[in-house]
Scaffold this active site. Structure first.
Site, PDB file in Angstrom:
ATOM      1  N   HIS A   1     -12.781  -2.356  15.562  1.00 44.40           N
ATOM      2  CA  HIS A   1     -12.787  -0.949  15.173  1.00 44.40           C
ATOM      3  C   HIS A   1     -13.056  -0.095  16.408  1.00 44.40           C
ATOM      4  O   HIS A   1     -13.914  -0.429  17.225  1.00 44.40           O
ATOM      5  CB  HIS A   1     -13.862  -0.718  14.100  1.00 44.40           C
ATOM      6  CG  HIS A   1     -13.819   0.653  13.536  1.00 44.40           C
ATOM      7  ND1 HIS A   1     -14.584   1.689  14.021  1.00 44.40           N
ATOM      8  CD2 HIS A   1     -13.066   1.185  12.538  1.00 44.40           C
ATOM      9  CE1 HIS A   1     -14.322   2.787  13.328  1.00 44.40           C
ATOM     10  NE2 HIS A   1     -13.409   2.522  12.421  1.00 44.40           N
TER      11      HIS A   1
ATOM     12  N   HIS B   1      -8.084   3.019  -3.104  1.00 45.42           N
ATOM     13  CA  HIS B   1      -8.986   2.993  -1.955  1.00 45.42           C
ATOM     14  C   HIS B   1     -10.062   4.024  -2.261  1.00 45.42           C
ATOM     15  O   HIS B   1      -9.806   5.050  -2.890  1.00 45.42           O
ATOM     16  CB  HIS B   1      -8.264   3.396  -0.673  1.00 45.42           C
ATOM     17  CG  HIS B   1      -7.198   2.424  -0.252  1.00 45.42           C
ATOM     18  ND1 HIS B   1      -6.848   2.226   1.064  1.00 45.42           N
ATOM     19  CD2 HIS B   1      -6.400   1.595  -0.970  1.00 45.42           C
ATOM     20  CE1 HIS B   1      -5.880   1.322   1.127  1.00 45.42           C
ATOM     21  NE2 HIS B   1      -5.583   0.934  -0.092  1.00 45.42           N
TER      22      HIS B   1
ATOM     23  N   THR C   1      -4.056   4.923  -1.080  1.00 40.66           N
ATOM     24  CA  THR C   1      -5.083   5.403  -0.143  1.00 40.66           C
ATOM     25  C   THR C   1      -5.811   6.633  -0.679  1.00 40.66           C
ATOM     26  O   THR C   1      -5.403   7.251  -1.664  1.00 40.66           O
ATOM     27  CB  THR C   1      -4.473   5.731   1.237  1.00 40.66           C
ATOM     28  OG1 THR C   1      -3.506   6.765   1.060  1.00 40.66           O
ATOM     29  CG2 THR C   1      -3.831   4.512   1.860  1.00 40.66           C
TER      30      THR C   1
ATOM     31  N   ALA D   1      -9.859  11.202   3.543  1.00 41.17           N
ATOM     32  CA  ALA D   1     -11.250  11.271   3.990  1.00 41.17           C
ATOM     33  C   ALA D   1     -11.959  12.446   3.322  1.00 41.17           C
ATOM     34  O   ALA D   1     -11.372  13.515   3.146  1.00 41.17           O
ATOM     35  CB  ALA D   1     -11.283  11.439   5.503  1.00 41.17           C
TER      36      ALA D   1
ATOM     37  N   LYS E   1     -20.560  -6.420   5.099  1.00 40.97           N
ATOM     38  CA  LYS E   1     -19.762  -6.036   3.928  1.00 40.97           C
ATOM     39  C   LYS E   1     -19.565  -7.238   2.999  1.00 40.97           C
ATOM     40  O   LYS E   1     -19.539  -7.095   1.781  1.00 40.97           O
ATOM     41  CB  LYS E   1     -18.399  -5.475   4.374  1.00 40.97           C
ATOM     42  CG  LYS E   1     -18.528  -4.197   5.191  1.00 40.97           C
ATOM     43  CD  LYS E   1     -17.226  -3.450   5.355  1.00 40.97           C
ATOM     44  CE  LYS E   1     -16.418  -3.878   6.534  1.00 40.97           C
ATOM     45  NZ  LYS E   1     -15.366  -2.889   6.905  1.00 40.97           N
TER      46      LYS E   1
ATOM     47  N   GLN F   1      -6.645  -4.140   9.544  1.00 43.04           N
ATOM     48  CA  GLN F   1      -5.862  -3.114  10.218  1.00 43.04           C
ATOM     49  C   GLN F   1      -4.601  -3.806  10.736  1.00 43.04           C
ATOM     50  O   GLN F   1      -4.618  -5.018  10.998  1.00 43.04           O
ATOM     51  CB  GLN F   1      -6.691  -2.559  11.389  1.00 43.04           C
ATOM     52  CG  GLN F   1      -6.044  -1.431  12.137  1.00 43.04           C
ATOM     53  CD  GLN F   1      -5.726  -0.271  11.207  1.00 43.04           C
ATOM     54  OE1 GLN F   1      -4.695  -0.307  10.523  1.00 43.04           O
ATOM     55  NE2 GLN F   1      -6.581   0.731  11.164  1.00 43.04           N
TER      56      GLN F   1
ATOM     57  N   GLY G   1     -14.245   5.305   5.641  1.00 41.56           N
ATOM     58  CA  GLY G   1     -13.375   6.454   5.907  1.00 41.56           C
ATOM     59  C   GLY G   1     -13.623   6.962   7.312  1.00 41.56           C
ATOM     60  O   GLY G   1     -14.647   6.658   7.931  1.00 41.56           O
ATOM     61  N   ASP G   2     -12.664   7.729   7.809  1.00 42.58           N
ATOM     62  CA  ASP G   2     -12.836   8.339   9.138  1.00 42.58           C
ATOM     63  C   ASP G   2     -13.697   9.578   8.991  1.00 42.58           C
ATOM     64  O   ASP G   2     -13.527  10.346   8.047  1.00 42.58           O
ATOM     65  CB  ASP G   2     -11.469   8.686   9.737  1.00 42.58           C
ATOM     66  CG  ASP G   2     -10.778   7.434  10.240  1.00 42.58           C
ATOM     67  OD1 ASP G   2     -11.482   6.550  10.769  1.00 42.58           O
ATOM     68  OD2 ASP G   2      -9.548   7.332  10.073  1.00 42.58           O
TER      69      ASP G   2
ATOM     70  N   PHE H   1      -0.149   7.168  15.602  1.00 44.27           N
ATOM     71  CA  PHE H   1      -1.083   6.631  14.623  1.00 44.27           C
ATOM     72  C   PHE H   1      -1.883   5.466  15.221  1.00 44.27           C
ATOM     73  O   PHE H   1      -3.095   5.336  15.000  1.00 44.27           O
ATOM     74  CB  PHE H   1      -0.295   6.199  13.380  1.00 44.27           C
ATOM     75  CG  PHE H   1      -1.164   5.855  12.218  1.00 44.27           C
ATOM     76  CD1 PHE H   1      -2.089   6.776  11.741  1.00 44.27           C
ATOM     77  CD2 PHE H   1      -1.074   4.618  11.601  1.00 44.27           C
ATOM     78  CE1 PHE H   1      -2.917   6.472  10.668  1.00 44.27           C
ATOM     79  CE2 PHE H   1      -1.894   4.296  10.528  1.00 44.27           C
ATOM     80  CZ  PHE H   1      -2.810   5.226  10.060  1.00 44.27           C
TER      81      PHE H   1
ATOM     82  N   HIS I   1      -0.430  -7.919   3.423  1.00 38.89           N
ATOM     83  CA  HIS I   1      -0.581  -6.609   2.776  1.00 38.89           C
ATOM     84  C   HIS I   1       0.327  -5.644   3.548  1.00 38.89           C
ATOM     85  O   HIS I   1       0.105  -5.407   4.738  1.00 38.89           O
ATOM     86  CB  HIS I   1      -2.045  -6.160   2.859  1.00 38.89           C
ATOM     87  CG  HIS I   1      -2.306  -4.788   2.318  1.00 38.89           C
ATOM     88  ND1 HIS I   1      -2.500  -4.525   0.970  1.00 38.89           N
ATOM     89  CD2 HIS I   1      -2.431  -3.584   2.929  1.00 38.89           C
ATOM     90  CE1 HIS I   1      -2.741  -3.238   0.790  1.00 38.89           C
ATOM     91  NE2 HIS I   1      -2.698  -2.628   1.957  1.00 38.89           N
TER      92      HIS I   1
ATOM     93  N   GLU J   1       0.823  -1.217   0.000  1.00 38.07           N
ATOM     94  CA  GLU J   1       0.000   0.000   0.000  1.00 38.07           C
ATOM     95  C   GLU J   1       0.857   1.267   0.000  1.00 38.07           C
ATOM     96  O   GLU J   1       1.878   1.331   0.669  1.00 38.07           O
ATOM     97  CB  GLU J   1      -0.888  -0.048   1.246  1.00 38.07           C
ATOM     98  CG  GLU J   1      -1.773   1.169   1.408  1.00 38.07           C
ATOM     99  CD  GLU J   1      -2.740   1.021   2.583  1.00 38.07           C
ATOM    100  OE1 GLU J   1      -3.369  -0.047   2.731  1.00 38.07           O
ATOM    101  OE2 GLU J   1      -2.850   1.987   3.358  1.00 38.07           O
TER     102      GLU J   1
END
Ligand code: FAD
Length: 283
Positions: A147, A75, A46, A49, A163, A174, A106-107, A214, A264, A14
């Site tokens: 999450h 993304h 990516t 947002a 999903k 994640q 998305g955030d 992060f 990934h 990524e």
């Protein structure tokens, strides 16, 4: 972990979309280095947002795809967007013959008054399937440590199932540093008869301060022992990289040996840390 062993292993890397031309040139070199060693199934790029990187993501996707010849998955996050905007983005990617997408909510940006026409990623997956059929292979996000906004572990799993029911083909997790969180997550997926590859997302450790910041924001846990060891190195970045590579390589090997269907890598646009791990793995 039985269900995951039926899938062939998929490796992917990524990137985030660079802000400058110079950054883009560097990224093309990075992708070339990763291609040479890993020959990944796909790269992904990516998306900021609220669509803040829409053009830059598109440009990076098309340039990396053209220069590497490897599939690139943009993304796409839906929060704050309407159906017309998403449709336009999908159509632009279709025109470029892009066939894979990482579909996300998305955030939620602070101060956002309305979520737009999509509340959650399952609605985006459903919309992509409704409007583009099977054109795109759809990846979604999964959270072995759950999450941060989920009400409970079981709710988060039910939401993950939505999903898949909406048409996701595969999931990327994640990042995490505790293999058991992943193994338990897969066990729970098996109990719900969720049958798609769930690829572990791997974050190499190169900078403790930014990783720590992060991780707090995205809900990924740095185990106490690892936090302590890393903070002991202070500003000694070489030792952090050395120790980080050892820890993350061991994690990757544990995951692959137990049957994880690939890895990934969150490369942060650098090839060195990812390749350091890759070259020490027995695939
Ligand atoms: P969802 O699957 O919609 O879940 C979000 C939350 O809502 C969860 O707590 C879930 O349990 C809950 N939920 C879901 N559906 C429902 C429902 N129907 N009813 C009630 N609750 C529900 N962010 C970016 O901005 N850009 C990126 O490019 C990006 N790439 C990422 C790539 C990966 C592999 C991962 C793991 C994350 C990425 N993120 C990215 C971060 C992601 O956008 C955030 O974690 C975001 O907060 C959730 O997105 P999601 O698609 O997982 O959301």
């Amino acid at each position: 972990m039985k269900s995951q062993q039926q899938y062939s292993k998929t490796f992917s890397c990524e990137f985030f979309p660079p802000k400058t031309e110079q950054g883009m040139e560097k990224l093309l070199i990075t992708s070339e280095n990763l291609k040479k060693e890993i020959n990944p199934e796909f790269f992904s790029v990516t998306f900021g947002a609220g669509g803040s990187t829409q053009k830059r993501t598109f440009d990076a996707v098309t340039q990396i795809n053209q220069s590497s010849g490897i599939d690139v998955a943009p993304h796409l996050s839906c929060i704050g967007s309407n159906k017309e905007q998403i449709s336009q983005i999908l159509s632009n990617y279709k025109q470029q013959n892009i066939k894979r997408i990482v579909a996300l909510r998305g955030d939620i940006p602070s101060g956002m008054l309305s979520p737009g026409e999509f509340n959650y990623a399952n609605e985006l997956v459903e919309y992509i399937r409704q409007t583009t059929g099977d054109h795109f292979k759809i990846e979604v996000a999964a959270y072995p440590e759950f999450h941060p906004q989920s009400e409970s572990a079981s709710d988060d799993l039910k939401n993950f199932k939505r999903k898949i029911d909406a048409g996701a083909d595969s999931a990327i997790t994640q990042y995490f540093y505790n293999a058991d969180a992943y193994f338990r997550f897969i066990d729970s997926c098996e109990k719900l008869a969720l049958d798609i590859p769930v690829i572990p997302g791997i974050m190499p450790i190169t900078n403790f301060t930014s990783l720590s910041r992060f991780s707090d924001a995205c809900g990924a846990e740095i185990p106490r022992w690892l936090r302590k060891r890393l903070s002991d190195f202070g500003d000694d970045t070489d030792s952090i990289k050395e120790f980080g590579a050892e820890v993350v390589t061991h994690l990757c090997q544990q995951l692959l040996d137990a049957g994880a269907p690939g890895l990934h890598f969150y490369t942060l646009n650098q090839s060195e840390a990812t390749l350091r791990i890759w070259n020490d793995l027995t695939i």
